[in-house]
Structure formats: C-alpha cells, structure tokens
Design a protein around this motif. Structure first.
Motif, PDB file in Angstrom:
ATOM      1  N   SER B  93     -68.121 -46.586 -51.323  1.00 18.08           N
ATOM      2  CA  SER B  93     -69.126 -46.038 -52.229  1.00 18.08           C
ATOM      3  C   SER B  93     -68.445 -45.019 -53.131  1.00 18.08           C
ATOM      4  CB  SER B  93     -70.257 -45.391 -51.430  1.00 18.08           C
ATOM      5  OG  SER B  93     -69.720 -44.487 -50.488  1.00 18.08           O
ATOM      6  N   CYS B  94     -69.164 -44.593 -54.157  1.00 17.22           N
ATOM      7  CA  CYS B  94     -68.605 -43.622 -55.090  1.00 17.22           C
ATOM      8  C   CYS B  94     -69.078 -42.223 -54.722  1.00 17.22           C
ATOM      9  CB  CYS B  94     -69.043 -43.933 -56.517  1.00 17.22           C
ATOM     10  SG  CYS B  94     -68.157 -45.301 -57.243  1.00 17.22           S
ATOM     11  N   LEU B  97     -70.909 -40.204 -57.422  1.00 16.89           N
ATOM     12  CA  LEU B  97     -72.205 -40.649 -57.915  1.00 16.89           C
ATOM     13  C   LEU B  97     -73.270 -40.364 -56.862  1.00 16.89           C
ATOM     14  CD1 LEU B  97     -71.265 -44.089 -59.541  1.00 16.89           C
ATOM     15  CD2 LEU B  97     -71.298 -41.819 -60.565  1.00 16.89           C
ATOM     16  N   GLU B 101     -77.608 -43.862 -57.504  1.00 14.59           N
ATOM     17  CA  GLU B 101     -76.703 -44.525 -58.445  1.00 14.59           C
ATOM     18  C   GLU B 101     -75.841 -45.556 -57.726  1.00 14.59           C
ATOM     19  OE1 GLU B 101     -76.179 -41.134 -61.942  1.00 14.59           O
ATOM     20  OE2 GLU B 101     -74.911 -41.060 -60.167  1.00 14.59           O
ATOM     21  N   ASN B 102     -75.368 -45.180 -56.528  1.00 15.88           N
ATOM     22  CA  ASN B 102     -74.605 -46.146 -55.735  1.00 15.88           C
ATOM     23  C   ASN B 102     -75.452 -47.371 -55.424  1.00 15.88           C
ATOM     24  OD1 ASN B 102     -71.747 -45.426 -54.640  1.00 15.88           O
ATOM     25  ND2 ASN B 102     -72.835 -43.467 -54.712  1.00 15.88           N
ATOM     26  N   ALA B 104     -78.007 -48.481 -57.158  1.00 14.93           N
ATOM     27  CA  ALA B 104     -78.227 -49.250 -58.392  1.00 14.93           C
ATOM     28  C   ALA B 104     -77.013 -50.113 -58.711  1.00 14.93           C
ATOM     29  CB  ALA B 104     -78.522 -48.300 -59.547  1.00 14.93           C
ATOM     30  N   LEU B 105     -75.849 -49.538 -58.453  1.00 16.53           N
ATOM     31  CA  LEU B 105     -74.602 -50.262 -58.690  1.00 16.53           C
ATOM     32  C   LEU B 105     -74.563 -51.527 -57.828  1.00 16.53           C
ATOM     33  CD1 LEU B 105     -72.304 -49.393 -60.509  1.00 16.53           C
ATOM     34  CD2 LEU B 105     -71.229 -48.301 -58.569  1.00 16.53           C
ATOM     35  N   ALA B 106     -74.962 -51.361 -56.574  1.00 13.40           N
ATOM     36  CA  ALA B 106     -74.921 -52.492 -55.644  1.00 13.40           C
ATOM     37  C   ALA B 106     -76.015 -53.500 -55.953  1.00 13.40           C
ATOM     38  CB  ALA B 106     -75.057 -51.986 -54.207  1.00 13.40           C
ATOM     39  N   ALA B 108     -77.041 -54.440 -58.725  1.00  9.97           N
ATOM     40  CA  ALA B 108     -76.710 -55.271 -59.891  1.00  9.97           C
ATOM     41  C   ALA B 108     -75.549 -56.214 -59.596  1.00  9.97           C
ATOM     42  CB  ALA B 108     -76.369 -54.376 -61.079  1.00  9.97           C
ATOM     43  N   ARG B 109     -75.082 -56.212 -58.355  1.00 10.47           N
ATOM     44  CA  ARG B 109     -73.948 -57.059 -57.974  1.00 10.47           C
ATOM     45  C   ARG B 109     -74.230 -58.514 -58.331  1.00 10.47           C
ATOM     46  NH1 ARG B 109     -73.559 -57.989 -52.723  1.00 10.47           N
ATOM     47  NH2 ARG B 109     -74.355 -55.924 -52.246  1.00 10.47           N
ATOM     48  N   ARG B 113     -74.480 -56.820 -66.371  1.00  9.43           N
ATOM     49  CA  ARG B 113     -74.955 -55.449 -66.502  1.00  9.43           C
ATOM     50  C   ARG B 113     -75.174 -55.123 -67.962  1.00  9.43           C
ATOM     51  NH1 ARG B 113     -73.301 -52.863 -61.348  1.00  9.43           N
ATOM     52  NH2 ARG B 113     -72.235 -54.565 -60.303  1.00  9.43           N
ATOM     53  N   ALA B 118     -80.164 -47.882 -65.553  1.00  5.13           N
ATOM     54  CA  ALA B 118     -79.779 -48.303 -64.207  1.00  5.13           C
ATOM     55  C   ALA B 118     -80.859 -47.918 -63.202  1.00  5.13           C
ATOM     56  CB  ALA B 118     -78.446 -47.674 -63.836  1.00  5.13           C
ATOM     57  N   MET B 161     -76.512 -51.137 -48.961  1.00  9.29           N
ATOM     58  CA  MET B 161     -76.117 -51.577 -50.300  1.00  9.29           C
ATOM     59  C   MET B 161     -75.699 -53.050 -50.285  1.00  9.29           C
ATOM     60  SD  MET B 161     -74.105 -48.135 -51.497  1.00  9.29           S
ATOM     61  CE  MET B 161     -72.966 -48.997 -52.571  1.00  9.29           C
TER      62      MET B 161
END
Ligand code: ATP
Ligand code: MG
Lengths: 302, 265
Positions: B93-94, B97, B101-102, B104-106, B108-109, B113, B118, B161
């Motif tokens: 993970s980041c 962030l 946010e982490n 949201a990142l996952a 959208a995998r 994008r 997000a 995630m």
C-alpha cells in the motif's frame, strides 16, 4: 521597499509559482528529480516571444509555449523510462540540448517584445496602475492552474500518478501503467515551466536564453519555503504553499537586496538561493539523525 | 482457472550469477482452489508467484488465466485478473496516501483510469462499509494516512483492497511473516474468510508447515525451481506436520529434522 518593488516581487513570484508547482509535481509527487525546467522555462519564453512577433494571438502563443515545455519534458521522460538513463542525467541532457534549441528558436540570444500585444494588453489602461495589473493577471492564471491541477490530482488518473511516485511496485500491482504516468507527469511539469516562461517574457518584455539558469533552484526554493510556512498534507494546500513560497522567496530576496547593511548585489542571488536550498535540504537530515536515537526511522527516505 | 505449462525463469543469464530459478513448473489450479506453497529459502516460491503476477516473464512455457494466454502480459495488464498481498506491509500500500485513497486505487484495478474524481459520488460510503466489516474500527479513519496503521492493520486493508476490483485470483507471499503471532492469526483468519466469501483462487506462500496443512485444499512444495510435492484431498488430509517436515528435510538433502523445527509457526 518601494510599492513598485513590492508588486514587482509579487509579480515575479507569481510567474515562478508555476515553476514551483511544476517542480512540486516532479520532485515531490513523482519523486523524479527533473532539472529540465532550466531549459523548458526559457523555451517557453522563446516560443512565446517568437510567436507574438509573428503576430499570433497572445493566448495561443502562451499555450504553444506550454506545449513546447511539455514536449521537452517528454524528451526527458523518454530518455529515462525508455532508455533507462538516470533521471538527473536525462534531464541535464535535455536541458543542455534546449540551450541550443532556444537559440535556434529565437535566431539570436535575446528577443525584445516592444510593440507586440501580450495577454496583458487588454488589461492595461482600465484605471489600475500597470505594476498592479501585471501581478493581478498572472495571479489569475496561477489561480486557475492551481485549481485545475488540484482537481486533476484528485482524479483517478492523478491518484495513480501520486501512487507511482510513492510506491511504484504497489502501483503496478494495482494495474497502474507507471511509465505512462511518468511521461504525463514530467510533461505536465515542464508544460507549466514553459507557461511560466511565456508569462515571464510577456511581463518583462523580452526573452533571453540565459534566463533559464537556476530556474530549478528557484523552483525548489519556493517549494521548500512553501512546505515550511504551510506544512500540509492536503494537496490543494500544498499547491497553494508552492505559490506562497514563491512569492515569499521573492519578497525575502527583495528585502535582502535592498538592505544596504547586508551588502548583497543582484548578482549574489544565485549564491544565496543555492545556500538556502542546500540548508533546507540538510536540515531535515540533521533532524532525522537527532531523532533516530529515540524512534526507529520508517526508512521511506532515499 | 490457472494453467501453468512448463515455465522456466532464469535470472542474470550469461553472467556469473546466472540462476535458473524456475525449472519447468507445470500445473493446473481449478477455479476457487486454495493452494498453500512451501519450500526452503531460494526454492523459487516468490519467483513462481511473480511469474503469475507478471513481475517476471517466463522465458519458455505458457501461463493462461481463465482461458486467456497471459504469458507475455506485464504486471499492470494482469492486475485486473490477479490481486496480491506482499510480505512487507509497506510494499502493498502507499504509506503517504490515505486509507480511502489506497482503496480507490485498488478499486480501479484493471479499469481505465480517467479524470473522474477518485473519491467522488458515494464511493466513500462504499469503502466505509467494506472496511467496517473488518471489525478493526478503521471506518472512522478513512482520512488517515496508511503509514499510520500497524503492520497487521495494513495487511488487513491490503487483503480487503485485493477484493475491491473483482479479480478472481489472490497471490499471498508470506503475507503474515512480518507480523506477531496473534496478529498473524488474525490476518490468516481474515484471509480464510475473504477467500471463502469471494470464492477466490488463491496461492499462499508460507514457511509454516502447520499453516500449509491447516489452510486451503492443496499443498505444493517447491525445491530448486521444481514442484517436488503436490498433495490434495485425502492424501493431504492424512499428512501431518512431522511427515511434511520429513519430506521437506529429504528434499533439502537429509538435514536433521530438528533444524527445521524453527520453521514451524
Ligand atoms: N531478481 C532476481 N535476480 C537474480 N536472482 C534472483 C532474483 N529473484 C530471485 N532470484 C534468485 O532466484 C532463486 C529463487 O528465489 P525466490 O525469491 O523465488 O525464492 P523463495 O522460494 O521465495 O525464497 P524465500 O523463502 O527466501 O522467500 C534464489 O536463488 C534467488 O536468489
Ligand atoms: Mg520469497
């Protein structure tokens, strides 16, 4: 400091605020130390000046300058991503090449804008003194850029760009094409530098190949001052911090130069800026060293 | 379903450090199977998982996922099909962030994008519900940076995630190795729950023989880049830890079993 000197400092601070925001994007968000701005800033100035002389609409000329800067950024990103050249070196190569390119663009070392219309022309003569009109117009452009950029960084694409800079391995595992985000981010960063160059040329009435020297250090100084006065993790505030940092930096320089007691000359500016940035870079390290005895470092620093 | 057909991976080919890390692995993992993977250090477990995720590309052989040949796909391209949790809680993970946010990142995998926010719409609420189900009280900390969480919390969120984008395959590479025993148990429990609820096809690398037999429905042992043991069903049910240790020791060249006792988790 006279009123004219004050607004002059604010104006130049706002112009370089765009560089600062670009540098924030490359150094802080993408963790990509990019020195290309030393070339893309004067490139923007050169492209804009030449197009204005050719009679192009000032806004289009300014836009073209931004695109030229972005193209320069793409060159650096390609050298790094595609050909695996170390980012610093890749950006130095582009920067050096741009010096020649800028001379070619202008055909001579400097170009004066005397009679040409600029983006500022419509705002002169509305009853506000010129030395106030300039920072107002530039400030407006900066405000729009900051808002658009903040919105961009909050988007899915922008979030992926931030992840690319923080933890590229994780980003890739989450399906982020990290290479594409580096291309986009470095292009954007240098596009902003090109835009700043265009505004510089229009507010100062000339473009000169040597104006690029030290742009990166000034941008970094602004970012660092901004982080000091506005230490925030919220992105919008961090961007606003870059702008504030750039203005404060210019005001501080103005004060230092006008205080006879210190005995500084305009030509000492680069030295002072370099020392400021060096100190700002060294301080956190010393602090971390002092703190290491009490708490374990998380090891995120490179 | 994952079909691996005789893949080979060599690191540093042509250098003095040349390492033939995978030497012909071939197996089929049916949809929904939970496979545990054991083997000594350097056996090639991480390399194998990496070759499924796209981090290392197989030089020869083929890998297909749900009938699609993904042999030449890189990591980002495979991410829509494959989710992972790493050994290092920092890696998955980041830290800089926020939790949301982490997530949201996952989420959208595997998707394009775009410029949509997000965390727009009622995404946040969706994330809050999902994270509340972990039972860690993190639903009130969505705005906190990931770096503020403990290792166990980060692994739990990483697991969550992995389920946000609907990928069918989960790769776990010693994802509890950096945790204290109680936290490791919690994360393992959560793993079991998430795998079951989402019917994920799972590969879990572990150094604990106990876990290897207690979790999942099939166990692989790798040694020097090959599968040397592949048990499931009754045969696996009949195995106990001493058996497995004996097999393990034999593969390692007859080392004393007691040397391996430290491997028991
Ligand atoms: N990127 C790499 N470059 C060179 N050699 C590598 C690389 N990755 C792994 N290896 C080598 O390949 C072999 C298999 O490594 P791998 O990490 O897959 O083992 P592992 O089974 O996961 O071991 P561990 O239990 O220690 O995690 C080892 O000899 C390792 O040194
Ligand atoms: Mg490993």
């Amino acid at each position: 400091m006279t009123e004219i000197a004050f607004f002059g400092a604010v104006e130049i601070g706002l112009v370089y605020a765009l560089v600062a925001v670009g540098v924030y994007l490359s150094f802080r968000i993408l963790d990509f130390p990019d020195l290309t701005v030393d070339g893309s800033f004067p490139l923007g100035a050169a492209v804009c000046a030449v197009l204005l002389i050719a009679g192009l609409n000032p806004w289009l000329a300014t836009l073209a300058a931004g695109l030229a800067g972005a193209a320069a950024g793409l060159v650096t990103a390609t050298l790094n991503v595609r050909f695996k050249i170390l980012h610093l070196l890749a950006s130095i190569l582009t920067m050096i090449a741009l010096f020649s390119v800028n001379l070619r663009v202008m055909g001579r070392p400097n170009v004066a804008l005397l009679m040409q219309d600029t983006v500022l022309t419509p705002f002169y003569g509305l009853g506000v003194p010129d030395h106030i009109v300039r920072p107002l117009v530039v400030g407006l452009v900066v405000a729009v850029v900051v808002l658009v950029l903040a919105r961009f960084l909050a988007s899915e694409f922008g979030l992926a760009m931030r992840a690319t800079g923080v933890n590229a391995r994780m980003a890739r595992a989450q399906g982020v094409n990290t290479d594409a985000h580096i291309y986009a981010g470095i292009a954007l960063s240098n596009g902003l530098a090109g835009l700043a160059g265009a505004l510089f040329a229009q507010t100062n009435g000339f473009a000169d190949v040597t104006t690029g020297i030290g742009t990166i250090v000034v941008g970094l100084a602004a970012v660092i001052v901004g982080e000091t006065v506005l230490p925030s993790r919220a992105l919008v505030l961090a961007l606003v911090g870059c702008v504030a940092g750039s203005i404060l930096y210019r005001l501080a320089v103005q004060v230092a130069l006008s205080a006879d007691a210190i005995g500084l000359q305009a030509s000492d500016l680069n030295l002072v800026t370099a020392v400021l940035v060096a100190v700002a870079l060294i301080l956190p390290r010393l602090k971390a060293k002092a703190a290491r005895g009490t708490a374990r470092s998380t090891g995120t620093a490179k | 379903m994952i079909v691996v057909d005789d893949i080979h991976v060599t690191f540093g080919r042509g250098t003095p450090l040349e390492k033939h890390a995978l030497r012909g692995i071939g197996l089929t993992i049916p949809e929904g199977q939970f496979v545990t993977v054991i083997g000594s250090n350097g056996a090639g477990k991480s390399t194998f998982l990496g070759s499924l995720a796209g981090d290392v590309l197989a030089e020869t052989g083929r890998i297909s996922i749900d009938g699609t040949d993904v042999t030449r796909w890189d990591t980002p391209r495979r991410a829509g099909l494959v989710a992972r949790v790493f050994q290092d809680p920092m890696a998955g993970s980041c830290a800089a962030l926020t939790i949301e946010e982490n997530m949201a990142l996952a989420a959208a995998r595997g998707r394009r994008r775009g410029l949509a926010l997000a965390l727009g719409g009622d995404r946040r609420n969706g994330f809050r519900d999902r994270i509340a189900a972990l039972g860690l009280g993190l639903e009130n900390r969505l705005h906190d940076r990931m770096g503020l969480l403990s290792g166990g919390q980060r692994q739990a969120v990483s697991l969550l995630m992995a389920t946000l984008a609907g990928s069918r395959i989960l790769l776990l590479d010693e994802h509890t190795a950096a945790l204290d025993p109680a936290t490791a148990d919690f994360v393992l429990d959560l793993t079991r729950r998430i795998v079951r609820d989402n019917r994920l096809t799972t590969l879990m690398v572990t150094h604990s023989m106990r876990q290897a037999l207690d979790y999942g429905d099939r166990t692989l042992m790798l040694h020097e880049g090959r599968v040397v043991l592949d048990v499931a069903g009754d045969e696996r049910a009949g195995l106990d830890v001493p058996h497995l240790l004996a097999l393990f020791a034999r593969q390692r060249g007859g080392l004393e079993i007691s040397d391996d006792s430290l491997l028991m988790g």
